[in-house]
Scaffold this active site. Structure first.
Site, mmCIF file in Angstrom:
data_model
loop_
_atom_site.group_PDB
_atom_site.id
_atom_site.type_symbol
_atom_site.label_atom_id
_atom_site.label_comp_id
_atom_site.label_asym_id
_atom_site.label_seq_id
_atom_site.Cartn_x
_atom_site.Cartn_y
_atom_site.Cartn_z
ATOM 1 N N LEU A 25 -11.499 -7.497 -7.759
ATOM 2 C CA LEU A 25 -10.376 -7.533 -6.821
ATOM 3 C C LEU A 25 -9.567 -8.815 -6.988
ATOM 4 O O LEU A 25 -8.333 -8.784 -7.056
ATOM 5 C CB LEU A 25 -10.874 -7.417 -5.380
ATOM 6 C CG LEU A 25 -9.793 -7.496 -4.296
ATOM 7 C CD1 LEU A 25 -8.789 -6.360 -4.445
ATOM 8 C CD2 LEU A 25 -10.423 -7.475 -2.910
ATOM 9 N N SER A 26 -10.263 -9.943 -7.070
ATOM 10 C CA SER A 26 -9.574 -11.216 -7.252
ATOM 11 C C SER A 26 -8.846 -11.262 -8.584
ATOM 12 O O SER A 26 -7.694 -11.697 -8.671
ATOM 13 C CB SER A 26 -10.572 -12.368 -7.184
ATOM 14 O OG SER A 26 -11.121 -12.469 -5.904
ATOM 15 N N TYR A 187 -1.764 -0.773 1.922
ATOM 16 C CA TYR A 187 -0.678 0.193 2.095
ATOM 17 C C TYR A 187 0.433 -0.355 2.978
ATOM 18 O O TYR A 187 1.595 0.025 2.839
ATOM 19 C CB TYR A 187 -1.220 1.513 2.654
ATOM 20 C CG TYR A 187 -1.415 2.524 1.559
ATOM 21 C CD1 TYR A 187 -2.318 2.271 0.521
ATOM 22 C CD2 TYR A 187 -0.689 3.699 1.511
ATOM 23 C CE1 TYR A 187 -2.488 3.168 -0.520
ATOM 24 C CE2 TYR A 187 -0.848 4.599 0.478
ATOM 25 C CZ TYR A 187 -1.747 4.332 -0.535
ATOM 26 O OH TYR A 187 -1.905 5.204 -1.559
ATOM 27 N N GLY A 189 1.630 -3.152 2.782
ATOM 28 C CA GLY A 189 2.475 -4.016 1.972
ATOM 29 C C GLY A 189 3.333 -3.255 0.990
ATOM 30 O O GLY A 189 4.160 -3.859 0.292
ATOM 31 N N LYS A 190 3.176 -1.943 0.902
ATOM 32 C CA LYS A 190 3.969 -1.153 -0.042
ATOM 33 C C LYS A 190 5.416 -1.078 0.435
ATOM 34 O O LYS A 190 5.686 -0.936 1.623
ATOM 35 C CB LYS A 190 3.366 0.241 -0.210
ATOM 36 C CG LYS A 190 2.048 0.217 -0.990
ATOM 37 C CD LYS A 190 1.525 1.606 -1.239
ATOM 38 C CE LYS A 190 0.250 1.567 -2.076
ATOM 39 N NZ LYS A 190 0.476 1.122 -3.447
ATOM 40 N N HIS A 248 -5.476 3.763 5.242
ATOM 41 C CA HIS A 248 -4.156 3.774 4.605
ATOM 42 C C HIS A 248 -3.211 4.798 5.240
ATOM 43 O O HIS A 248 -2.099 4.472 5.658
ATOM 44 C CB HIS A 248 -4.274 4.094 3.117
ATOM 45 C CG HIS A 248 -5.131 3.138 2.342
ATOM 46 N ND1 HIS A 248 -5.239 1.801 2.647
ATOM 47 C CD2 HIS A 248 -5.903 3.336 1.242
ATOM 48 C CE1 HIS A 248 -6.044 1.224 1.779
ATOM 49 N NE2 HIS A 248 -6.463 2.127 0.923
ATOM 50 N N ARG A 352 6.494 14.071 3.924
ATOM 51 C CA ARG A 352 7.495 15.133 4.017
ATOM 52 C C ARG A 352 7.734 15.456 5.483
ATOM 53 O O ARG A 352 6.802 15.807 6.205
ATOM 54 C CB ARG A 352 7.031 16.405 3.287
ATOM 55 C CG ARG A 352 7.088 16.301 1.781
ATOM 56 C CD ARG A 352 6.599 17.582 1.110
ATOM 57 N NE ARG A 352 6.815 17.481 -0.317
ATOM 58 C CZ ARG A 352 7.885 17.939 -0.949
ATOM 59 N NH1 ARG A 352 8.840 18.562 -0.279
ATOM 60 N NH2 ARG A 352 8.020 17.784 -2.248
#
Length: 508
Positions: A25-26, A187, A189-190, A248, A352
């Site tokens: 991860l890092s 998510y 941060g998306k 998420h 949607r």
């Protein structure tokens, strides 16, 4: 490439400590995100970045692990070299003071050399939740400062169920104030997820139509084209609901359905997310579609149970479709379908929103409008609407208004999710992080369903082929929740690569 907006540069001489520095991860997310901020001028060169892990690495070893994962644009080679020199490394155990004392000495020496009286320290825990409390406890007793600013980023999962989350929260609460904790769900941060509030509340025509009077149903879809790929042993204890739906996708759902916050103030935003969660009805156990992938039709791709690390009688879900109902004035009666699966025919995440059909009269069987928000890949927002076919004919065809980011925003830097969220944490902005009461409510919502699906009388998931759309009952399930498949002629722009077949039916 940067946008024309001036970057926000954080305080000079900030210390960022990455725990679990030798892990994937890092290496793949945290350090590259810090480099992305530095590359774009958002991280001051005076920042001190310290990796901490149990591995007996040298600082050069760590830099070599990090370097290949950093996205270097043309002409940025010197920036990467400068960034790598900002990184140092301390190795030590997570459960003993000795390593933390070395870490504290390095931080204090750095701050002393720069005459820092009010330190600004960010601790990123790229670690499994089993050691969160241990590490935070040692940070508090060895590296914490009552002066200045202390912030701790914690990675999901935040518990395995309601009881384990509450236990974790009770253990962390005496060590850190809530405002010092940043629970990261990437998510949030998306780019398209961060756009939802502005899309809804910054456009009168969307805001006016965002309710039960005009919306027929909502879908949130998550599709992955690959299976567990050797992670079956881990996934078998988690399943698709814990993996992406309880966290998420639920975050996306609350942003889609909450009321307008009084301001962009983080607590105002998070208050509205909590309010709408309180209006959710319990998930109906009889109104779900569950599945587990088997071999591909051609036999080339293995089924879930073919993984040697998975129990041969496992009922672990690799696919689920759930329906949510919200009992409030805005959404009462509108079905919201959340579906997620692995080993499907494509990879995408999208929302949607199908609007109600036009009343009968001069038009008959005219397709419904849809607003589609594609979160990934290739961020886009498009509205499906009806237009007259060009020429002498008076018949209509379905087409769209298209905002594909790659076409419209060519000269803008669109940050990766981790870049965006680390930036928010450095700024002390909690808007895109999850609050403790929100997590408590989310587990309350999903816990009864998980107990049912993982209990002794759990239903058998439907087997679907690797590479398919999912369980065979998906189309019927969506139709039962008011989704109308559009069978009319669809006019796709040549440059717009949506998934559709020749009849115009979306490849859901």
């Amino acid at each position: 490439m940067s946008s024309s907006n001036s970057p926000v540069v954080f305080d000079k001489n900030t210390v960022v400590v990455v725990f679990g520095a030798s892990g994937d991860l890092s290496k793949k997310k945290t350090f590259p995100a810090l480099f992305g901020l530095f590359r774009e001028g958002c991280l001051d060169p005076s920042t001190k970045i310290i990796g901490y892990a149990r591995s007996e690495l040298t600082v050069d070893d760590l830099r070599k692990k990090v370097e290949p994962n950093c996205k270097v644009n043309e002409g940025d080679d010197e920036k990467l070299k400068e960034f790598l020199q900002m990184i140092s490394y301390v190795h030590g155990p997570y459960d003993k003071d000795e390593g933390y004392k070395k870490l504290a000495a390095e931080i204090e020496q750095f701050e002393k050399e720069r005459s820092i009286k009010n330190p600004n320290r960010l601790f990123y825990l790229a670690l499994p939740p089993s050691v969160f409390v241990t590490v935070v406890g040692h940070i508090k007793s060895n590296v914490y400062s009552e002066q200045g600013t202390m912030r701790v980023i914690i990675e999901k999962p935040f518990g395995h169920d309601l009881a384990s989350f509450r236990e974790l929260q009770q253990q962390l609460a005496p060590l850190l104030r809530e405002e010092e904790v940043f629970r990261i769900d990437h998510y949030l941060g998306k780019e398209m997820v961060k756009n939802l509030m502005l899309l809804r509340f910054g456009n009168v025509f969307f805001n006016a139509a965002w309710n039960k009077e005009t919306v027929q149903m909502i879908q949130i879809s998550f599709k992955e084209p690959f299976g567990t790929e050797g992670r079956g042993g881990y996934f078998d204890s988690v399943g698709i609901i814990r993996d992406v739906m309880q966290n998420h996708l639920l975050q996306v759902l609350t942003l889609l359905t909450m009321e307008r916050p009084a301001s962009y103030d983080p607590e105002s935003v998070r208050d509205e997310k909590v309010k709408v969660l309180k209006a959710f009805e319990p998930i109906d156990h009889n109104d779900i579609l569950i599945g587990q992938y088997g071999k591909s039709i051609d036999g080339e791709k293995p089924g879930y149970l073919d993984d040697d690390t998975v129990k041969k009688d496992s009922k672990c879900l690799t696919y689920a479709a759930l329906t949510f109902k919200i009992k409030n004035e805005r959404w009462d009666g509108v079905p919201i379908v959340m579906r997620a699966g692995k080993a499907l025919n494509e990879g995408k995440v999208e929302v949607r929103i199908m609007f109600k059909s036009i009343c009968s009269g001069i038009f008959s069987d005219i397709p419904s409008n849809e607003l589609v928000i594609r979160i990934q890949p290739s961020e886009a927002i498009y509205v499906k609407f009806n237009a007259k076919t060009p020429g002498l004919a008076t018949n209509s065809q379905l087409t769209e208004l298209d905002l594909t980011y790659a076409n419209r925003f060519k000269n803008y830097w669109i940050p990766e999710a981790y870049e965006s969220l680390i930036r928010d944490a450095l700024m002390g902005d909690h808007s895109n992080f999850v609050r403790d009461d929100e997590l408590d409510l989310s587990w309350q919502l999903f816990d009864p369903l998980l107990e049912y699906l993982e209990g002794p009388d759990a239903p058998q998931p439907e087997i679907y082929p690797y590479g398919s759309r999912g369980p065979a009952g998906l189309s019927k399930y969506l139709e039962n929740h008011h989704y109308v498949f559009q069978d009319g002629k669809y006019q796709w722009p040549v440059s717009f690569a949506h998934e559709a077949n020749d009849s115009g039916k979306s490849n859901l």
